[in-house]
Write a protein that holds these residues in place. Structure first.
Motif, mmCIF file in Angstrom:
data_model
loop_
_atom_site.group_PDB
_atom_site.id
_atom_site.type_symbol
_atom_site.label_atom_id
_atom_site.label_comp_id
_atom_site.label_asym_id
_atom_site.label_seq_id
_atom_site.Cartn_x
_atom_site.Cartn_y
_atom_site.Cartn_z
ATOM 1 N N GLU A 78 0.851 -1.171 0.000
ATOM 2 C CA GLU A 78 0.000 0.000 0.000
ATOM 3 C C GLU A 78 0.900 1.238 0.000
ATOM 4 N N ILE A 79 0.997 1.910 -1.132
ATOM 5 C CA ILE A 79 1.948 3.008 -1.291
ATOM 6 C C ILE A 79 1.666 4.141 -0.310
ATOM 7 N N GLU A 80 0.394 4.378 -0.025
ATOM 8 C CA GLU A 80 0.037 5.508 0.839
ATOM 9 C C GLU A 80 0.576 5.343 2.264
ATOM 10 N N THR A 81 0.690 4.104 2.738
ATOM 11 C CA THR A 81 1.113 3.864 4.115
ATOM 12 C C THR A 81 2.399 3.055 4.223
ATOM 13 N N GLY A 82 2.783 2.379 3.141
ATOM 14 C CA GLY A 82 3.939 1.489 3.187
ATOM 15 C C GLY A 82 3.603 0.087 3.672
ATOM 16 N N ARG A 83 2.339 -0.155 4.072
ATOM 17 C CA ARG A 83 1.950 -1.477 4.573
ATOM 18 C C ARG A 83 2.006 -2.520 3.460
ATOM 19 N N ILE A 84 2.459 -3.727 3.814
ATOM 20 C CA ILE A 84 2.445 -4.841 2.864
ATOM 21 C C ILE A 84 1.124 -5.586 2.996
ATOM 22 N N LEU A 85 0.491 -5.850 1.846
ATOM 23 C CA LEU A 85 -0.777 -6.566 1.842
ATOM 24 C C LEU A 85 -0.573 -8.071 1.832
ATOM 25 N N GLU A 86 0.391 -8.530 1.017
ATOM 26 C CA GLU A 86 0.577 -9.968 0.819
ATOM 27 C C GLU A 86 2.049 -10.300 0.629
ATOM 28 N N PHE A 87 2.411 -11.503 1.030
ATOM 29 C CA PHE A 87 3.724 -12.074 0.764
ATOM 30 C C PHE A 87 3.575 -13.357 -0.042
ATOM 31 N N ASP A 88 4.552 -13.642 -0.899
ATOM 32 C CA ASP A 88 4.736 -14.995 -1.408
ATOM 33 C C ASP A 88 5.561 -15.731 -0.372
ATOM 34 N N CYS A 89 4.977 -16.766 0.209
ATOM 35 C CA CYS A 89 5.629 -17.539 1.264
ATOM 36 C C CYS A 89 6.077 -18.883 0.673
ATOM 37 N N VAL A 90 7.392 -19.132 0.688
ATOM 38 C CA VAL A 90 7.973 -20.351 0.115
ATOM 39 C C VAL A 90 8.372 -21.267 1.268
ATOM 40 N N LEU A 91 7.941 -22.527 1.196
ATOM 41 C CA LEU A 91 8.198 -23.480 2.280
ATOM 42 C C LEU A 91 8.640 -24.827 1.706
ATOM 43 N N PHE A 92 9.494 -25.530 2.459
ATOM 44 C CA PHE A 92 9.927 -26.877 2.083
ATOM 45 C C PHE A 92 9.961 -27.757 3.321
ATOM 46 N N ARG A 93 10.005 -29.066 3.089
ATOM 47 C CA ARG A 93 10.157 -30.021 4.177
ATOM 48 C C ARG A 93 11.653 -30.280 4.390
ATOM 49 N N ALA A 94 12.167 -29.956 5.555
ATOM 50 C CA ALA A 94 13.587 -30.236 5.827
ATOM 51 C C ALA A 94 13.878 -31.728 5.725
ATOM 52 N N SER A 95 12.878 -32.542 6.043
ATOM 53 C CA SER A 95 13.069 -34.001 5.986
ATOM 54 C C SER A 95 13.169 -34.526 4.554
ATOM 55 N N ALA A 96 12.837 -33.660 3.568
ATOM 56 C CA ALA A 96 12.851 -34.093 2.174
ATOM 57 C C ALA A 96 14.138 -33.726 1.443
ATOM 58 N N VAL A 97 15.141 -33.188 2.166
ATOM 59 C CA VAL A 97 16.397 -32.840 1.508
ATOM 60 C C VAL A 97 17.039 -34.106 0.936
ATOM 61 N N PRO A 98 17.355 -34.114 -0.353
ATOM 62 C CA PRO A 98 17.984 -35.305 -0.945
ATOM 63 C C PRO A 98 19.402 -35.486 -0.427
ATOM 64 N N ASP A 99 19.920 -36.681 -0.619
ATOM 65 C CA ASP A 99 21.310 -36.975 -0.258
ATOM 66 C C ASP A 99 22.194 -36.479 -1.389
ATOM 67 N N HIS A 100 22.821 -35.327 -1.201
ATOM 68 C CA HIS A 100 23.666 -34.738 -2.254
ATOM 69 C C HIS A 100 25.100 -35.261 -2.208
ATOM 70 N N SER A 101 25.385 -36.168 -1.274
ATOM 71 C CA SER A 101 26.755 -36.682 -1.154
ATOM 72 C C SER A 101 27.068 -37.754 -2.187
ATOM 73 N N ALA A 102 25.994 -38.313 -2.803
ATOM 74 C CA ALA A 102 26.232 -39.400 -3.755
ATOM 75 C C ALA A 102 26.889 -38.867 -5.023
#
Length: 330
Positions: free
Chosen positions: A306-330
Protein backbone atom coordinates in the motif's frame (compact mmCIF):
# COMPACT_ATOMS: atom_id res chain seq x y z
CA UNK A 1 26.55 10.12 -23.80
CA UNK A 2 28.97 12.19 -25.92
CA UNK A 3 29.86 11.22 -29.50
CA UNK A 4 33.45 10.59 -28.39
CA UNK A 5 32.39 8.06 -25.77
CA UNK A 6 29.95 6.40 -28.16
CA UNK A 7 32.75 5.92 -30.66
CA UNK A 8 35.03 4.64 -27.90
CA UNK A 9 32.46 2.00 -26.89
CA UNK A 10 32.25 0.84 -30.51
CA UNK A 11 36.03 0.25 -30.56
CA UNK A 12 36.21 -1.72 -27.28
CA UNK A 13 35.08 -5.12 -28.70
CA UNK A 14 38.12 -5.03 -31.04
CA UNK A 15 40.27 -4.88 -27.90
CA UNK A 16 38.61 -8.00 -26.47
CA UNK A 17 36.18 -6.18 -24.20
CA UNK A 18 32.45 -6.83 -24.05
CA UNK A 19 30.04 -3.88 -23.96
CA UNK A 20 26.49 -4.35 -22.61
CA UNK A 21 24.11 -1.37 -22.95
CA UNK A 22 22.21 -0.64 -19.73
CA UNK A 23 20.01 2.12 -21.09
CA UNK A 24 20.48 5.57 -22.49
CA UNK A 25 23.84 6.86 -21.28
CA UNK A 26 24.97 3.71 -19.42
CA UNK A 27 26.90 0.59 -20.35
CA UNK A 28 28.73 -2.31 -18.68
CA UNK A 29 32.27 -3.06 -19.88
CA UNK A 30 33.73 -6.46 -19.04
CA UNK A 31 36.59 -8.73 -20.06
CA UNK A 32 34.47 -11.89 -19.68
CA UNK A 33 31.90 -13.05 -22.25
CA UNK A 34 29.93 -14.87 -19.55
CA UNK A 35 29.05 -11.71 -17.64
CA UNK A 36 25.33 -10.95 -17.71
CA UNK A 37 23.36 -7.84 -16.80
CA UNK A 38 19.69 -8.31 -15.86
CA UNK A 39 17.47 -5.24 -15.49
CA UNK A 40 15.54 -5.50 -12.24
CA UNK A 41 13.88 -2.06 -12.32
CA UNK A 42 14.57 1.51 -13.40
CA UNK A 43 18.01 2.29 -12.01
CA UNK A 44 18.66 -1.27 -10.77
CA UNK A 45 20.52 -4.12 -12.47
CA UNK A 46 21.95 -7.45 -11.34
CA UNK A 47 25.39 -8.19 -12.79
CA UNK A 48 26.28 -11.89 -12.72
CA UNK A 49 28.94 -14.14 -14.18
CA UNK A 50 27.46 -17.00 -16.21
CA UNK A 51 23.94 -18.40 -15.93
CA UNK A 52 24.44 -20.59 -12.87
CA UNK A 53 22.98 -19.62 -9.51
CA UNK A 54 26.09 -21.12 -7.87
CA UNK A 55 28.68 -18.53 -6.86
CA UNK A 56 31.80 -18.41 -9.01
CA UNK A 57 35.06 -19.50 -7.42
CA UNK A 58 37.03 -16.60 -8.88
CA UNK A 59 37.06 -13.14 -7.26
CA UNK A 60 34.41 -10.67 -8.31
CA UNK A 61 35.17 -9.38 -11.80
CA UNK A 62 35.98 -5.78 -12.48
CA UNK A 63 33.23 -3.98 -14.40
CA UNK A 64 33.52 -0.37 -15.50
CA UNK A 65 30.39 1.67 -16.04
CA UNK A 66 30.63 4.30 -18.76
CA UNK A 67 27.72 6.57 -17.90
CA UNK A 68 26.67 10.11 -18.63
CA UNK A 69 23.30 11.78 -18.95
CA UNK A 70 21.18 9.25 -17.02
CA UNK A 71 21.02 10.60 -13.47
CA UNK A 72 24.54 11.95 -13.96
CA UNK A 73 26.07 8.47 -14.23
CA UNK A 74 25.84 7.82 -10.48
CA UNK A 75 25.75 4.02 -10.68
CA UNK A 76 27.18 2.04 -7.74
CA UNK A 77 28.02 -1.69 -7.70
CA UNK A 78 27.05 -3.62 -4.57
CA UNK A 79 28.62 -7.09 -4.29
CA UNK A 80 26.01 -9.77 -3.53
CA UNK A 81 28.47 -12.67 -3.67
CA UNK A 82 31.57 -13.61 -5.67
CA UNK A 83 30.39 -13.46 -9.27
CA UNK A 84 27.23 -11.42 -8.62
CA UNK A 85 26.74 -7.66 -8.22
CA UNK A 86 23.77 -5.39 -7.77
CA UNK A 87 24.22 -2.26 -9.88
CA UNK A 88 22.23 0.67 -8.49
CA UNK A 89 21.51 4.17 -9.69
CA UNK A 90 20.69 5.58 -6.21
CA UNK A 91 18.77 8.57 -7.52
CA UNK A 92 16.52 6.58 -9.86
CA UNK A 93 16.05 3.87 -7.24
CA UNK A 94 15.02 6.39 -4.58
CA UNK A 95 12.61 8.18 -6.93
CA UNK A 96 10.84 4.88 -7.66
CA UNK A 97 11.48 3.13 -4.37
CA UNK A 98 8.26 1.06 -4.18
CA UNK A 99 8.55 -0.08 -7.79
CA UNK A 100 12.21 -0.97 -7.33
CA UNK A 101 11.50 -2.94 -4.15
CA UNK A 102 8.61 -4.80 -5.79
CA UNK A 103 10.54 -5.71 -8.92
CA UNK A 104 13.64 -6.68 -6.94
CA UNK A 105 11.51 -8.93 -4.70
CA UNK A 106 10.04 -10.59 -7.80
CA UNK A 107 13.51 -11.17 -9.23
CA UNK A 108 15.09 -12.54 -6.06
CA UNK A 109 11.95 -14.53 -5.26
CA UNK A 110 12.13 -16.28 -8.63
CA UNK A 111 15.85 -16.95 -8.13
CA UNK A 112 15.20 -18.37 -4.66
CA UNK A 113 12.45 -20.66 -5.91
CA UNK A 114 14.59 -21.84 -8.82
CA UNK A 115 17.51 -22.59 -6.51
CA UNK A 116 15.30 -24.49 -4.04
CA UNK A 117 13.68 -26.54 -6.81
CA UNK A 118 17.18 -27.56 -7.86
CA UNK A 119 18.29 -28.30 -4.31
CA UNK A 120 15.23 -30.42 -3.48
CA UNK A 121 15.29 -32.10 -6.91
CA UNK A 122 11.69 -31.13 -7.69
CA UNK A 123 10.47 -32.74 -10.92
CA UNK A 124 6.81 -31.68 -11.01
CA UNK A 125 5.42 -28.21 -10.22
CA UNK A 126 1.66 -27.99 -9.65
CA UNK A 127 0.82 -24.41 -10.63
CA UNK A 128 -2.58 -23.55 -9.11
CA UNK A 129 -4.00 -20.21 -10.18
CA UNK A 130 -1.82 -20.02 -13.27
CA UNK A 131 -3.54 -16.98 -14.83
CA UNK A 132 -1.79 -16.71 -18.23
CA UNK A 133 1.41 -18.56 -17.34
CA UNK A 134 3.61 -15.90 -15.75
CA UNK A 135 4.89 -18.19 -12.99
CA UNK A 136 5.62 -21.07 -15.35
CA UNK A 137 7.57 -18.82 -17.68
CA UNK A 138 9.64 -17.49 -14.79
CA UNK A 139 10.42 -21.07 -13.78
CA UNK A 140 11.69 -21.84 -17.26
CA UNK A 141 13.78 -18.65 -17.17
CA UNK A 142 15.49 -19.84 -13.95
CA UNK A 143 16.44 -23.11 -15.66
CA UNK A 144 13.76 -25.47 -14.34
CA UNK A 145 13.13 -28.15 -16.98
CA UNK A 146 10.78 -30.53 -15.15
CA UNK A 147 7.04 -30.90 -15.59
CA UNK A 148 4.72 -27.98 -14.93
CA UNK A 149 0.99 -28.64 -14.49
CA UNK A 150 -1.05 -25.42 -14.59
CA UNK A 151 -4.61 -25.07 -13.29
CA UNK A 152 -6.65 -22.05 -14.38
CA UNK A 153 -10.48 -21.82 -14.42
CA UNK A 154 -11.15 -18.51 -16.26
CA UNK A 155 -11.78 -19.35 -19.96
CA UNK A 156 -10.12 -16.30 -21.56
CA UNK A 157 -7.05 -16.82 -19.37
CA UNK A 158 -6.90 -20.50 -20.32
CA UNK A 159 -6.87 -19.60 -24.00
CA UNK A 160 -3.75 -17.44 -23.53
CA UNK A 161 -2.21 -20.01 -21.18
CA UNK A 162 -2.54 -22.81 -23.72
CA UNK A 163 -0.96 -20.70 -26.44
CA UNK A 164 2.06 -20.08 -24.23
CA UNK A 165 2.35 -23.75 -23.26
CA UNK A 166 1.79 -25.07 -26.80
CA UNK A 167 5.46 -25.47 -27.70
CA UNK A 168 6.46 -26.87 -24.31
CA UNK A 169 5.50 -30.58 -24.12
CA UNK A 170 6.36 -30.71 -20.42
CA UNK A 171 3.89 -27.93 -19.55
CA UNK A 172 0.35 -29.26 -19.09
CA UNK A 173 -2.80 -27.13 -18.73
CA UNK A 174 -6.09 -27.98 -16.99
CA UNK A 175 -9.15 -25.74 -17.22
CA UNK A 176 -10.50 -25.96 -13.69
CA UNK A 177 -10.06 -24.56 -10.21
CA UNK A 178 -8.79 -26.61 -7.28
CA UNK A 179 -10.45 -26.63 -3.88
CA UNK A 180 -11.61 -28.87 -1.04
CA UNK A 181 -14.76 -30.10 -2.86
CA UNK A 182 -15.65 -31.50 -6.28
CA UNK A 183 -18.31 -29.20 -7.72
CA UNK A 184 -19.23 -26.49 -10.18
CA UNK A 185 -19.40 -23.08 -8.51
CA UNK A 186 -19.66 -19.39 -9.49
CA UNK A 187 -16.41 -17.44 -9.79
CA UNK A 188 -16.01 -13.68 -9.41
CA UNK A 189 -14.27 -12.72 -12.66
CA UNK A 190 -12.58 -9.32 -12.94
CA UNK A 191 -10.03 -7.71 -15.22
CA UNK A 192 -6.44 -8.76 -14.64
CA UNK A 193 -5.23 -11.44 -12.24
CA UNK A 194 -7.62 -10.90 -9.30
CA UNK A 195 -10.52 -13.23 -10.19
CA UNK A 196 -11.49 -15.40 -7.22
CA UNK A 197 -13.95 -17.92 -5.90
CA UNK A 198 -14.32 -15.46 -2.99
CA UNK A 199 -16.02 -12.07 -3.23
CA UNK A 200 -14.12 -8.90 -2.37
CA UNK A 201 -13.97 -7.60 1.19
CA UNK A 202 -14.97 -4.04 2.06
CA UNK A 203 -11.27 -3.14 2.11
CA UNK A 204 -10.71 -4.79 -1.27
CA UNK A 205 -13.72 -3.05 -2.83
CA UNK A 206 -12.50 0.34 -1.63
CA UNK A 207 -8.94 -0.26 -2.81
CA UNK A 208 -9.49 -1.82 -6.25
CA UNK A 209 -11.81 -0.18 -8.79
CA UNK A 210 -11.90 -3.38 -10.85
CA UNK A 211 -14.13 -4.97 -8.20
CA UNK A 212 -16.89 -2.62 -9.31
CA UNK A 213 -17.20 -4.62 -12.53
CA UNK A 214 -17.53 -8.27 -11.55
CA UNK A 215 -19.02 -10.92 -13.80
CA UNK A 216 -19.99 -14.35 -12.46
CA UNK A 217 -18.94 -17.47 -14.36
CA UNK A 218 -19.55 -21.08 -13.34
CA UNK A 219 -16.28 -23.04 -13.16
CA UNK A 220 -15.45 -26.68 -12.31
CA UNK A 221 -13.61 -27.31 -9.06
CA UNK A 222 -11.53 -30.44 -8.45
CA UNK A 223 -9.62 -31.82 -5.45
CA UNK A 224 -5.87 -32.20 -5.82
CA UNK A 225 -5.73 -35.57 -4.09
CA UNK A 226 -7.97 -36.98 -6.84
CA UNK A 227 -5.72 -35.63 -9.61
CA UNK A 228 -2.22 -36.17 -8.28
CA UNK A 229 -1.73 -39.58 -9.92
CA UNK A 230 -2.70 -38.10 -13.27
CA UNK A 231 -0.44 -35.05 -13.08
CA UNK A 232 2.60 -37.09 -11.99
CA UNK A 233 2.00 -39.97 -14.40
CA UNK A 234 5.19 -41.18 -16.06
CA UNK A 235 7.52 -39.48 -13.55
CA UNK A 236 9.80 -41.90 -11.77
CA UNK A 237 9.97 -41.02 -8.06
CA UNK A 238 7.80 -37.88 -8.20
CA UNK A 239 8.99 -34.97 -6.06
CA UNK A 240 6.17 -32.43 -6.50
CA UNK A 241 6.04 -28.76 -5.50
CA UNK A 242 2.72 -26.97 -4.93
CA UNK A 243 2.43 -23.33 -6.00
CA UNK A 244 -0.82 -21.57 -5.01
CA UNK A 245 -1.97 -18.11 -6.08
CA UNK A 246 -5.77 -18.32 -5.91
CA UNK A 247 -6.71 -14.92 -4.50
CA UNK A 248 -7.66 -15.96 -0.99
CA UNK A 249 -8.56 -19.59 -1.72
CA UNK A 250 -5.18 -21.24 -1.05
CA UNK A 251 -6.19 -23.02 2.17
CA UNK A 252 -9.10 -24.67 0.35
CA UNK A 253 -6.66 -25.91 -2.30
CA UNK A 254 -4.32 -27.14 0.43
CA UNK A 255 -7.13 -29.00 2.21
CA UNK A 256 -8.10 -30.58 -1.09
CA UNK A 257 -4.73 -32.33 -1.23
CA UNK A 258 -5.80 -34.37 1.82
CA UNK A 259 -3.27 -36.88 3.09
CA UNK A 260 -1.40 -36.67 -0.19
CA UNK A 261 0.05 -33.31 0.81
CA UNK A 262 2.71 -35.45 2.52
CA UNK A 263 4.03 -36.32 -0.95
CA UNK A 264 4.96 -32.70 -1.69
CA UNK A 265 8.54 -31.70 -0.88
CA UNK A 266 7.78 -27.98 -1.04
CA UNK A 267 5.12 -25.38 -1.63
CA UNK A 268 4.36 -21.69 -1.83
CA UNK A 269 1.31 -19.64 -1.03
CA UNK A 270 0.29 -16.00 -1.29
CA UNK A 271 -0.40 -15.15 2.35
CA UNK A 272 -2.29 -12.02 3.40
CA UNK A 273 -1.70 -9.41 6.07
CA UNK A 274 -4.70 -7.40 4.89
CA UNK A 275 -7.84 -9.11 3.62
CA UNK A 276 -8.67 -8.20 0.03
CA UNK A 277 -11.31 -10.94 -0.22
CA UNK A 278 -14.13 -11.82 2.15
CA UNK A 279 -13.27 -14.61 4.59
CA UNK A 280 -9.73 -15.08 3.27
CA UNK A 281 -7.35 -16.33 5.97
CA UNK A 282 -4.73 -14.03 7.48
CA UNK A 283 -1.04 -14.88 7.23
CA UNK A 284 -0.70 -16.34 10.73
CA UNK A 285 -3.57 -18.78 10.12
CA UNK A 286 -2.22 -19.92 6.76
CA UNK A 287 1.40 -20.31 7.92
CA UNK A 288 0.29 -22.23 11.03
CA UNK A 289 -1.61 -24.67 8.80
CA UNK A 290 1.38 -25.21 6.52
CA UNK A 291 3.79 -25.66 9.43
CA UNK A 292 1.45 -28.17 11.08
CA UNK A 293 1.71 -30.23 7.88
CA UNK A 294 5.52 -30.31 8.14
CA UNK A 295 6.57 -27.40 5.91
CA UNK A 296 9.04 -24.73 7.03
CA UNK A 297 9.63 -21.27 5.57
CA UNK A 298 12.66 -20.74 3.33
CA UNK A 299 11.68 -17.34 1.90
CA UNK A 300 9.16 -14.49 2.17
CA UNK A 301 8.80 -11.99 -0.68
CA UNK A 302 6.45 -8.96 -0.73
CA UNK A 303 3.76 -9.11 -3.44
CA UNK A 304 1.63 -6.00 -2.91
CA UNK A 305 2.32 -2.84 -0.94
CA UNK A 306 0.00 0.00 0.00
CA UNK A 307 1.95 3.01 -1.29
CA UNK A 308 0.04 5.51 0.84
CA UNK A 309 1.11 3.86 4.12
CA UNK A 310 3.94 1.49 3.19
CA UNK A 311 1.95 -1.48 4.57
CA UNK A 312 2.45 -4.84 2.86
CA UNK A 313 -0.78 -6.57 1.84
CA UNK A 314 0.58 -9.97 0.82
CA UNK A 315 3.72 -12.07 0.76
CA UNK A 316 4.74 -15.00 -1.41
CA UNK A 317 5.63 -17.54 1.26
CA UNK A 318 7.97 -20.35 0.11
CA UNK A 319 8.20 -23.48 2.28
CA UNK A 320 9.93 -26.88 2.08
CA UNK A 321 10.16 -30.02 4.18
CA UNK A 322 13.59 -30.24 5.83
CA UNK A 323 13.07 -34.00 5.99
CA UNK A 324 12.85 -34.09 2.17
CA UNK A 325 16.40 -32.84 1.51
CA UNK A 326 17.98 -35.30 -0.95
CA UNK A 327 21.31 -36.97 -0.26
CA UNK A 328 23.67 -34.74 -2.25
CA UNK A 329 26.75 -36.68 -1.15
CA UNK A 330 26.23 -39.40 -3.75
Amino acid sequence: MTTFRKNLLRLLPALGLNVTPLGSGSAMISRHDKDRASSVADGLWVIRRGTSRVSARSPAHAAAIAAEGVKGGRCKAVELSPGAHLLVDPVAARERTHRVQKTAADYFGSEHIGAMLDFYEVNCVVDVGAHVGQFARRLRATGYTGRIVSFEPVPHNVEKLRKRAKKDPNWWVYQCALGDTEETTPMHVVHGSMSSLLGPSEYGSNRYKRFREISMEDVPVRRLDGMLDEVTEGIENPRPYLKMDTQGYDLHVFEGAGERIKEFVGMQSEVALLQIYADMPRMHEAVSTFEAAGFEITGMFPVTREIETGRILEFDCVLFRASAVPDHSA
